[in-house]
Design an enzyme around this catalytic site. Structure first.
Site, PDB file in Angstrom:
ATOM      1  N   HIS A  71      29.042  72.911  45.380  1.00  0.00           N
ATOM      2  CA  HIS A  71      30.223  72.478  45.643  1.00  0.00           C
ATOM      3  C   HIS A  71      31.228  73.522  45.822  1.00  0.00           C
ATOM      4  CE1 HIS A  71      28.607  68.281  45.183  1.00  0.00           C
ATOM      5  NE2 HIS A  71      29.690  67.917  45.335  1.00  0.00           N
ATOM      6  N   ASP A 129      44.143  23.314  43.427  1.00  0.00           N
ATOM      7  CA  ASP A 129      42.601  23.137  44.061  1.00  0.00           C
ATOM      8  C   ASP A 129      42.497  22.821  45.532  1.00  0.00           C
ATOM      9  OD1 ASP A 129      41.549  24.069  41.747  1.00  0.00           O
ATOM     10  OD2 ASP A 129      40.723  22.108  40.991  1.00  0.00           O
ATOM     11  N   GLU A 180      40.345  29.841  33.477  1.00  0.00           N
ATOM     12  CA  GLU A 180      40.489  29.935  34.668  1.00  0.00           C
ATOM     13  C   GLU A 180      41.739  29.376  35.222  1.00  0.00           C
ATOM     14  OE1 GLU A 180      37.833  27.907  38.491  1.00  0.00           O
ATOM     15  OE2 GLU A 180      37.662  27.134  36.567  1.00  0.00           O
ATOM     16  N   HIS A 181      41.924  27.991  34.763  1.00  0.00           N
ATOM     17  CA  HIS A 181      43.146  27.585  35.034  1.00  0.00           C
ATOM     18  C   HIS A 181      44.037  27.333  33.606  1.00  0.00           C
ATOM     19  CE1 HIS A 181      40.250  25.564  37.792  1.00  0.00           C
ATOM     20  NE2 HIS A 181      41.099  25.919  38.649  1.00  0.00           N
ATOM     21  N   HIS A 232      34.738  17.583  36.549  1.00  0.00           N
ATOM     22  CA  HIS A 232      33.941  18.312  37.445  1.00  0.00           C
ATOM     23  C   HIS A 232      32.476  18.390  36.963  1.00  0.00           C
ATOM     24  CE1 HIS A 232      36.252  20.916  40.392  1.00  0.00           C
ATOM     25  NE2 HIS A 232      37.243  20.517  39.510  1.00  0.00           N
ATOM     26  N   GLN A 257      40.418  17.857  34.830  1.00  0.00           N
ATOM     27  CA  GLN A 257      39.450  18.993  35.017  1.00  0.00           C
ATOM     28  C   GLN A 257      37.951  18.790  34.591  1.00  0.00           C
ATOM     29  OE1 GLN A 257      40.758  21.014  37.123  1.00  0.00           O
ATOM     30  NE2 GLN A 257      39.305  22.456  37.186  1.00  0.00           N
TER      31      GLN A 257
END
Length: 427
Positions: free
Chosen positions: A411, A352, A318-319, A253, A250
């Site tokens: 109202h 992914d 995230e993961h 990236h 990861q």
């Protein structure tokens, strides 16, 4: 509860976002005012792309389809089937309904697909082919009426061929060769042949994320996805080499991608640390992954499984991978994550690229309050009500009094007139 760090991330200095925000705002304002001319100017400037039209012709799509190897097409078909199959199961899990909440008062829920969606597929450092499935195909399962796909040119020939194929096979009605801020603005405002979108989706760099943030309101967005993250919870029963591989997988990236390990075993943490150093000697993307690990990698040692859960939920990654002797226990206890990968047999790369779950996920601790992209994001959940004469008269005084307490006298009047209108008729 206690925690210690075998390795800790370098302190982050608050980034000066002002220049980024101002530059993106300048581009968006320019495109809103000057439309196609501005889009073409930014396409030349940022993508080195000049063309009479940005929409990809059907002949180009067919030529790419003929040229691509059958193995890729088969692999794509497998991933597409898994993602759409899971999206269909999600779609079936949400339902329309109506209920008579009390005699004469019927309330209901309807599910209405968004009419027009634009899906952006990044193509910078890595052309994320699978992103087309995650967005376009999921929108198609949701029942979206019209879908535009957009991706930047990879070279002088335009969109990366595999990405173009993926957009087409995922169900995009129109495909445009355009990238970055100008792509999102064109979809939002309706430029270079596009009709304005109701919702735009897709990951991208800092400029793309900022453009989505500023365009929100003009259009809907999926979520603000920043640099990708991984956190692994592992104990002494895990394989340190496998955990190191997943962390580096990861981290490749980009140099701004955090990778975290939480472990109940100091010895295991030391083994992973040594294994990462060893693997970086031969990893093809070590220049990127190594920089990310050096700056943002962490190994956190905790004294219990409960503390491991607390740390993970605090980071809200995230993961999230779990490789322990108590995987099912962790599955039941963890609450803050974008997507969870249970057991060493699973890995982020599966999610992914196409095991079925969506890969557009919350980052920057946003998993505390939201999940990732899913079929429901493309569907509006709306409500309706219907009342009988008797029910309207029955609740009118209650609603009228609440209006009065709020000082909303007009109202209150709308309730009062119904109380009078639906009075029992004299026989």
């Amino acid at each position: 509860m206690a925690r210690s760090y075998l390795k800790r991330a370098e302190p982050r200095t608050p980034a000066d976002r002002r220049a980024l925000e101002d530059r993106v705002r300048e581009i968006l304002d320019d495109i809103a005012a000057n439309r196609d001319d501005a889009v073409r100017r930014y396409a030349r400037q940022f993508d080195k792309w000049q063309s009479a039209t940005f929409r990809v012709a059907d002949d180009t799509i067919r030529a790419v389809e003929r040229a691509l190897p059958e193995t890729f097409k088969e692999d794509f078909a497998y991933a597409h089937a898994k993602v759409t199959g899971f999206a269909q199961a999600q779609r079936e899990s949400i339902q329309e309904f109506e209920t008579e909440i009390e005699p004469g008062i019927t309330l209901g829920q309807k599910l209405i697909p968004v009419a027009k969606v634009g899906c952006y597929i990044p193509g910078g450092k890595y052309p994320l082919i699978s992103a087309a499935i995650m967005s376009v195909a999921t929108a198609r399962v949701a029942g979206v009426g019209h879908i535009i796909g957009a991706a930047p040119p990879r070279d002088a020939d335009g969109i990366y061929p595999q990405t173009l194929y993926a957009l087409h096979k995922s169900g995009a009605d129109e495909i445009y060769c355009i990238g970055g801020v100008q792509a999102l603005a064109a979809m939002a405002y309706g430029c270079v042949g596009m009709t304005p979108r109701d919702l735009i989706t897709g990951p991208g760099n800092a400029f793309v994320a900022e453009a989505k943030r500023q365009l929100f309101g003009t259009v809907g967005i999926d979520l603000l996805a920043g640099p990708t993250e991984i956190l692994v919870i592992a104990d002494e029963t895990a394989d340190p080499a496998l955990v190191a591989t997943d962390l580096l997988g990861q981290a490749e990236h980009g140099p701004d991608s955090p990778a975290w390990l939480v472990t109940t075993s100091r010895r295991f943490g030391e083994q992973v640390l040594a294994e990462i150093a060893l693997q970086l000697k031969t990893l093809p993307t070590a220049a990127i992954a190594g920089k990310a690990w050096e700056a943002l990698g962490e190994i956190i040692v905790v004294d219990s499984d409960e503390e491991a859960v607390a740390v993970s939920d605090e980071y809200a990654p995230e993961h999230l991978e779990v490789q322990t002797a108590r995987d099912d226990w962790y599955l039941a206890k963890l609450t803050n994550y974008g997507s969870l990968f249970v057991g060493e047999q699973s890995t982020v790369a599966y999610g992914d690229k196409g095991v079925g779950t969506n890969h557009t996920l919350p980052t920057g601790r946003a998993a505390r309050y939201t999940g990732g992209l899913w079929v429901g994001k493309f569907i509006k959940t709306v409500t309706w009500q219907r009342l009988s004469d008797d029910a309207s008269r029955r609740i009118a005084p209650i609603m009228g009094r609440i209006c009065h307490e709020e000082g909303m006298l007009a109202h209150e009047k709308t309730a009062d007139v119904r109380f009078a209108r639906y009075a029992p008729k004299n026989v």
